[in-house]
Design a protein around this motif. Structure first.
Motif, PDB file in Angstrom:
ATOM      1  N   LEU A  40      30.535  38.256  30.655  1.00  0.00           N
ATOM      2  CA  LEU A  40      29.190  38.277  31.199  1.00  0.00           C
ATOM      3  C   LEU A  40      28.911  38.744  32.624  1.00  0.00           C
ATOM      4  CD1 LEU A  40      26.269  37.166  30.705  1.00  0.00           C
ATOM      5  CD2 LEU A  40      26.934  34.897  31.580  1.00  0.00           C
ATOM      6  N   LEU A  41      29.848  38.517  33.523  1.00  0.00           N
ATOM      7  CA  LEU A  41      29.709  39.094  34.877  1.00  0.00           C
ATOM      8  C   LEU A  41      29.783  40.322  34.600  1.00  0.00           C
ATOM      9  CD1 LEU A  41      30.116  39.002  38.069  1.00  0.00           C
ATOM     10  CD2 LEU A  41      32.549  38.539  37.750  1.00  0.00           C
ATOM     11  N   ARG A  42      30.535  41.161  34.104  1.00  0.00           N
ATOM     12  CA  ARG A  42      30.584  42.637  33.904  1.00  0.00           C
ATOM     13  C   ARG A  42      29.177  43.222  33.415  1.00  0.00           C
ATOM     14  NH1 ARG A  42      34.118  46.542  34.584  1.00  0.00           N
ATOM     15  NH2 ARG A  42      35.836  44.978  34.571  1.00  0.00           N
ATOM     16  N   ALA A  43      28.894  42.507  32.192  1.00  0.00           N
ATOM     17  CA  ALA A  43      27.451  42.721  31.722  1.00  0.00           C
ATOM     18  C   ALA A  43      26.416  42.672  32.612  1.00  0.00           C
ATOM     19  CB  ALA A  43      27.435  42.076  30.427  1.00  0.00           C
ATOM     20  N   LEU A  44      26.218  41.708  33.340  1.00  0.00           N
ATOM     21  CA  LEU A  44      25.207  41.382  34.461  1.00  0.00           C
ATOM     22  C   LEU A  44      25.290  42.343  35.265  1.00  0.00           C
ATOM     23  CD1 LEU A  44      24.991  37.692  34.388  1.00  0.00           C
ATOM     24  CD2 LEU A  44      23.019  39.028  33.370  1.00  0.00           C
ATOM     25  N   ALA A  45      26.515  42.798  35.696  1.00  0.00           N
ATOM     26  CA  ALA A  45      26.716  43.494  37.107  1.00  0.00           C
ATOM     27  C   ALA A  45      26.126  44.958  36.933  1.00  0.00           C
ATOM     28  CB  ALA A  45      28.043  43.782  37.507  1.00  0.00           C
ATOM     29  N   ALA A  76      45.148  32.121  42.640  1.00  0.00           N
ATOM     30  CA  ALA A  76      44.044  32.205  41.521  1.00  0.00           C
ATOM     31  C   ALA A  76      42.873  32.671  41.789  1.00  0.00           C
ATOM     32  CB  ALA A  76      43.930  30.754  40.907  1.00  0.00           C
ATOM     33  N   GLN A  77      42.268  32.274  43.179  1.00  0.00           N
ATOM     34  CA  GLN A  77      41.148  33.121  43.699  1.00  0.00           C
ATOM     35  C   GLN A  77      41.125  34.672  44.162  1.00  0.00           C
ATOM     36  OE1 GLN A  77      40.410  30.392  46.957  1.00  0.00           O
ATOM     37  NE2 GLN A  77      39.058  28.735  45.697  1.00  0.00           N
ATOM     38  N   THR A  78      42.565  34.858  44.546  1.00  0.00           N
ATOM     39  CA  THR A  78      42.797  36.303  44.995  1.00  0.00           C
ATOM     40  C   THR A  78      42.786  37.293  43.575  1.00  0.00           C
ATOM     41  OG1 THR A  78      44.216  35.727  46.780  1.00  0.00           O
ATOM     42  CG2 THR A  78      44.302  37.983  45.833  1.00  0.00           C
ATOM     43  N   GLN A  79      43.248  36.513  42.360  1.00  0.00           N
ATOM     44  CA  GLN A  79      43.053  37.356  41.435  1.00  0.00           C
ATOM     45  C   GLN A  79      41.858  37.662  40.736  1.00  0.00           C
ATOM     46  OE1 GLN A  79      45.545  35.363  38.277  1.00  0.00           O
ATOM     47  NE2 GLN A  79      47.626  35.813  39.275  1.00  0.00           N
ATOM     48  N   LEU A  80      41.090  36.412  40.811  1.00  0.00           N
ATOM     49  CA  LEU A  80      39.559  36.617  40.688  1.00  0.00           C
ATOM     50  C   LEU A  80      38.817  37.428  41.556  1.00  0.00           C
ATOM     51  CD1 LEU A  80      37.169  35.682  38.421  1.00  0.00           C
ATOM     52  CD2 LEU A  80      37.048  33.543  39.976  1.00  0.00           C
ATOM     53  N   LEU A  81      39.132  37.461  42.789  1.00  0.00           N
ATOM     54  CA  LEU A  81      38.396  38.276  43.628  1.00  0.00           C
ATOM     55  C   LEU A  81      38.860  39.612  43.457  1.00  0.00           C
ATOM     56  CD1 LEU A  81      37.132  38.720  46.385  1.00  0.00           C
ATOM     57  CD2 LEU A  81      39.320  38.326  47.545  1.00  0.00           C
ATOM     58  N   HIS A  82      39.939  40.042  43.001  1.00  0.00           N
ATOM     59  CA  HIS A  82      40.492  41.442  42.639  1.00  0.00           C
ATOM     60  C   HIS A  82      39.377  41.887  41.516  1.00  0.00           C
ATOM     61  CE1 HIS A  82      42.793  44.612  41.510  1.00  0.00           C
ATOM     62  NE2 HIS A  82      43.035  44.965  42.802  1.00  0.00           N
ATOM     63  N   PHE A  83      39.192  41.066  40.621  1.00  0.00           N
ATOM     64  CA  PHE A  83      38.366  41.409  39.435  1.00  0.00           C
ATOM     65  C   PHE A  83      36.952  41.940  40.021  1.00  0.00           C
ATOM     66  CE2 PHE A  83      34.868  40.611  36.426  1.00  0.00           C
ATOM     67  CZ  PHE A  83      35.668  41.363  35.216  1.00  0.00           C
ATOM     68  N   HIS A  84      36.481  41.193  41.038  1.00  0.00           N
ATOM     69  CA  HIS A  84      35.275  41.406  41.733  1.00  0.00           C
ATOM     70  C   HIS A  84      35.131  42.555  42.618  1.00  0.00           C
ATOM     71  CE1 HIS A  84      34.422  37.212  40.740  1.00  0.00           C
ATOM     72  NE2 HIS A  84      33.310  37.369  40.757  1.00  0.00           N
ATOM     73  N   PHE A  85      36.505  42.775  43.318  1.00  0.00           N
ATOM     74  CA  PHE A  85      36.535  43.933  44.081  1.00  0.00           C
ATOM     75  C   PHE A  85      36.517  45.282  43.289  1.00  0.00           C
ATOM     76  CE2 PHE A  85      39.919  47.087  45.325  1.00  0.00           C
ATOM     77  CZ  PHE A  85      39.489  47.682  46.236  1.00  0.00           C
ATOM     78  N   ARG A  86      37.046  45.254  42.225  1.00  0.00           N
ATOM     79  CA  ARG A  86      37.217  46.396  41.176  1.00  0.00           C
ATOM     80  C   ARG A  86      35.771  46.705  40.574  1.00  0.00           C
ATOM     81  NH1 ARG A  86      41.558  43.666  38.708  1.00  0.00           N
ATOM     82  NH2 ARG A  86      40.548  43.697  36.714  1.00  0.00           N
ATOM     83  N   SER A  88      32.959  45.883  41.917  1.00  0.00           N
ATOM     84  CA  SER A  88      32.152  46.478  43.347  1.00  0.00           C
ATOM     85  C   SER A  88      32.414  47.811  43.485  1.00  0.00           C
ATOM     86  CB  SER A  88      32.607  45.482  44.482  1.00  0.00           C
ATOM     87  OG  SER A  88      32.208  46.200  45.783  1.00  0.00           O
ATOM     88  N   GLU A  89      33.487  48.341  43.486  1.00  0.00           N
ATOM     89  CA  GLU A  89      34.147  49.785  43.444  1.00  0.00           C
ATOM     90  C   GLU A  89      33.366  50.649  42.463  1.00  0.00           C
ATOM     91  OE1 GLU A  89      35.572  51.233  46.359  1.00  0.00           O
ATOM     92  OE2 GLU A  89      34.838  49.115  47.242  1.00  0.00           O
ATOM     93  N   GLN A  90      33.602  49.968  41.289  1.00  0.00           N
ATOM     94  CA  GLN A  90      33.503  50.910  40.114  1.00  0.00           C
ATOM     95  C   GLN A  90      31.752  51.165  40.086  1.00  0.00           C
ATOM     96  OE1 GLN A  90      34.820  48.483  37.108  1.00  0.00           O
ATOM     97  NE2 GLN A  90      36.843  49.271  37.324  1.00  0.00           N
ATOM     98  N   LEU A  91      30.987  50.015  40.323  1.00  0.00           N
ATOM     99  CA  LEU A  91      29.471  50.220  40.552  1.00  0.00           C
ATOM    100  C   LEU A  91      28.903  50.705  41.645  1.00  0.00           C
ATOM    101  CD1 LEU A  91      28.910  46.884  38.154  1.00  0.00           C
ATOM    102  CD2 LEU A  91      29.161  49.460  37.596  1.00  0.00           C
ATOM    103  N   ASP A  92      29.607  50.776  42.805  1.00  0.00           N
ATOM    104  CA  ASP A  92      29.176  51.263  43.989  1.00  0.00           C
ATOM    105  C   ASP A  92      28.095  50.239  44.633  1.00  0.00           C
ATOM    106  OD1 ASP A  92      30.509  53.610  44.173  1.00  0.00           O
ATOM    107  OD2 ASP A  92      29.042  54.622  43.018  1.00  0.00           O
ATOM    108  N   LYS A  93      28.678  48.814  44.342  1.00  0.00           N
ATOM    109  CA  LYS A  93      27.733  47.739  45.081  1.00  0.00           C
ATOM    110  C   LYS A  93      28.531  47.002  45.734  1.00  0.00           C
ATOM    111  CE  LYS A  93      25.035  47.635  40.630  1.00  0.00           C
ATOM    112  NZ  LYS A  93      24.262  46.708  39.678  1.00  0.00           N
TER     113      LYS A  93
END
Length: 167
Positions: A40-45, A76-86, A88-93
């Motif tokens: 859902l996060l990816r779909a919304l992003a 655990a938070q770093t793993q989740l943050l890495h998902f967000h980071f990727r 962010s980079e993929q979508l230029d946001k």
């Protein structure tokens, strides 16, 4: 900007016209996150109304962690943050970060991951020394209702944001 957290939206969500959004899984929800939340996060992003990724990050003060160690929580938070980071980079946001008692860790991750998108510290209340260090490492600082006036004043206008949700 309205922040949406997929963990809190399991009943569904509709983006409303005329609004801007950020989407991210808050670090407090790290142990409640399911694979469907990441989908859902990816779909919304990818939606045009979503202008930023987050609020995500590291919160070493997490209290609802079922007896986990600080290291286990941050891992655990770093793993989740890495998902967000990727994402962010993929979508230029830009990436909006919730950081509590983990500033050395976020600085080290920024050095390691070398983002091209802005990293914004949400609700910054820190002292001027910390503000200078974060600014020296390329972070943007976002200030809410409560903040250190000296830190606000030393932050260049080009790297300073104001949060209106708390005003």
């Amino acid at each position: 900007m309205v922040n949406l957290d997929p963990v809190d939206l399991r009943g569904g969500v509709r983006l409303r016209k005329g609004y801007s959004y950020s989407v991210g899984i808050h670090p407090w929800n790290v142990f409640a996150t399911r694979p469907t939340d990441l989908l859902l996060l990816r779909a919304l992003a990818i939606e045009p109304a979503v202008l930023a990724i987050g609020e995500c990050g590291l919160d070493a003060k997490l209290t609802d962690a079922e007896g986990r160690s600080r290291e286990g929580i941050l891992s655990a938070q770093t793993q989740l943050l890495h998902f967000h980071f990727r994402l962010s980079e993929q979508l230029d946001k830009p990436l909006i970060l919730h950081i509590v008692k983990a500033f050395p860790e976020i600085i080290n991750l920024k050095k390691q991951w070398r983002p091209t998108q802005p990293w914004i510290i949400h609700g910054f209340r820190g002292k001027p020394q910390l503000a200078r260090e974060l600014l020296d490492h390329g972070f943007y600082l976002s200030f809410g209702e409560k903040y250190n006036p000296e830190s606000f004043d030393l932050t260049p206008a080009s790297r300073r944001l104001r949060e209106t949700d708390a005003l």
